[in-house]
Design a protein around this motif. Structure first.
Motif, PDB file in Angstrom:
ATOM      1  N   THR A   1       0.840  -1.201   0.000  1.00 22.02           N
ATOM      2  CA  THR A   1       0.000   0.000   0.000  1.00 22.02           C
ATOM      3  C   THR A   1       0.872   1.246   0.000  1.00 22.02           C
ATOM      4  O   THR A   1       0.632   2.191  -0.770  1.00 22.02           O
TER       5      THR A   1
ATOM      6  N   ASN B   1      -7.938  -4.275  17.182  1.00 22.17           N
ATOM      7  CA  ASN B   1      -8.250  -3.413  16.033  1.00 22.17           C
ATOM      8  C   ASN B   1      -7.421  -3.759  14.809  1.00 22.17           C
ATOM      9  O   ASN B   1      -7.668  -3.242  13.732  1.00 22.17           O
TER      10      ASN B   1
ATOM     11  N   THR C   1      -0.877  -2.088  13.371  1.00 23.92           N
ATOM     12  CA  THR C   1      -0.487  -0.739  12.990  1.00 23.92           C
ATOM     13  C   THR C   1       1.010  -0.713  12.728  1.00 23.92           C
ATOM     14  O   THR C   1       1.800  -1.146  13.570  1.00 23.92           O
TER      15      THR C   1
ATOM     16  N   LEU D   1      -0.027   3.219   9.021  1.00 22.93           N
ATOM     17  CA  LEU D   1      -1.338   2.709   8.619  1.00 22.93           C
ATOM     18  C   LEU D   1      -1.737   1.509   9.451  1.00 22.93           C
ATOM     19  O   LEU D   1      -0.918   0.870  10.095  1.00 22.93           O
ATOM     20  N   GLN D   2      -3.042   1.275   9.440  1.00 24.02           N
ATOM     21  CA  GLN D   2      -3.614   0.172  10.211  1.00 24.02           C
ATOM     22  C   GLN D   2      -4.230  -0.831   9.247  1.00 24.02           C
ATOM     23  O   GLN D   2      -4.897  -0.450   8.278  1.00 24.02           O
TER      24      GLN D   2
ATOM     25  N   VAL E   1      -6.563  -2.718   4.412  1.00 25.22           N
ATOM     26  CA  VAL E   1      -6.099  -1.535   5.116  1.00 25.22           C
ATOM     27  C   VAL E   1      -7.347  -0.834   5.640  1.00 25.22           C
ATOM     28  O   VAL E   1      -8.258  -0.523   4.868  1.00 25.22           O
ATOM     29  N   THR E   2      -7.388  -0.611   6.928  1.00 25.79           N
ATOM     30  CA  THR E   2      -8.565   0.032   7.515  1.00 25.79           C
ATOM     31  C   THR E   2      -8.379   1.538   7.692  1.00 25.79           C
ATOM     32  O   THR E   2      -9.356   2.268   7.773  1.00 25.79           O
ATOM     33  N   ASN E   3      -7.110   1.993   7.733  1.00 17.22           N
ATOM     34  CA  ASN E   3      -6.886   3.423   7.928  1.00 17.22           C
ATOM     35  C   ASN E   3      -5.451   3.778   7.539  1.00 17.22           C
ATOM     36  O   ASN E   3      -4.509   3.170   8.037  1.00 17.22           O
ATOM     37  N   ILE E   4      -5.315   4.745   6.645  1.00 13.75           N
ATOM     38  CA  ILE E   4      -4.002   5.341   6.408  1.00 13.75           C
ATOM     39  C   ILE E   4      -3.950   6.531   7.358  1.00 13.75           C
ATOM     40  O   ILE E   4      -4.589   7.555   7.139  1.00 13.75           O
ATOM     41  N   ILE E   5      -3.241   6.345   8.450  1.00 14.46           N
ATOM     42  CA  ILE E   5      -3.193   7.336   9.517  1.00 14.46           C
ATOM     43  C   ILE E   5      -2.368   8.546   9.095  1.00 14.46           C
ATOM     44  O   ILE E   5      -2.737   9.687   9.345  1.00 14.46           O
ATOM     45  N   TYR E   6      -1.244   8.291   8.434  1.00 21.78           N
ATOM     46  CA  TYR E   6      -0.362   9.371   7.987  1.00 21.78           C
ATOM     47  C   TYR E   6       0.471   8.872   6.826  1.00 21.78           C
ATOM     48  O   TYR E   6       0.942   7.730   6.826  1.00 21.78           O
TER      49      TYR E   6
END
Length: 122
Positions: free
Chosen positions: A43, A77, A80, A103-104, A112-117
Motif C-alpha cells: 500500500t 483493532n 499498525t 497505517l492500520q 487496510v482500515t486506515n491510512i493514519i499518515y
C-alpha cells in the motif's frame, strides 16, 4: 567412570541443552501478521509512486519477525505499522528518508482500515 555412565551423562546434558534452546525459540509469526505486513508495504509503495521512485524501510521486508520495529501495535483493532521510506537505495547509501507512513490493517491482514499518515517524516 565407565562408558555407559559417560553416555548417560551426555544424553542428560545434551537433552537439557536442547530443551533449553527450544524454550528460547520464538513463536511463529501468525499468517495474518505476515499478510498485514505485505499489504501495508505494498500500500505504501502504491501510495508513494511505485518501486521505481520509492522504497519502504527495510523492516517492512522482514516477514520472519512480522515487521519487527515497524510494527507499532497489534491488538483487537488490527496491526499498525509506522515506517520511513524514500528513493530506492536510501538506507544503503545513507540518504535521508523522505516519507513516513503509518497505517492500520484489519486483524485478518486482508485490508487496510486506515491510512493514519503518509507524508514528510514527522
Amino acid at each position: 567412570m565407565n562408558l555407559s555412565t559417560v553416555s548417560a551423562l551426555a544424553l542428560i546434558f545434551g537433552a537439557g541443552t536442547l530443551s533449553g534452546a527450544s524454550a528460547l525459540a520464538q513463536a511463529p509469526v501468525p499468517a495474518s501478521q505476515i499478510r498485514a505486513l505485505n499489504l501495508a508495504r505494498n500500500t505504501a509503495v502504491t501510495e508513494n509512486g511505485g518501486l521505481s521512485v520509492y522504497r519502504p524501510q527495510p523492516c517492512m521486508f522482514k516477514t520472519s519477525d512480522g515487521g519487527g520495529e515497524c510494527l507499532v501495535q497489534d491488538d483487537a483493532n488490527g496491526y499498525t505499522f509506522n515506517f520511513l521510506g524514500g528513493q530506492p537505495g536510501w538506507p544503503e547509501d545513507g540518504s535521508n528518508p523522505t516519507t513516513e507512513t503509518e497505517l492500520q490493517v484489519a486483524p485478518d491482514g486482508r485490508s487496510v482500515t486506515n491510512i493514519i499518515y503518509n507524508g514528510s517524516p514527522r
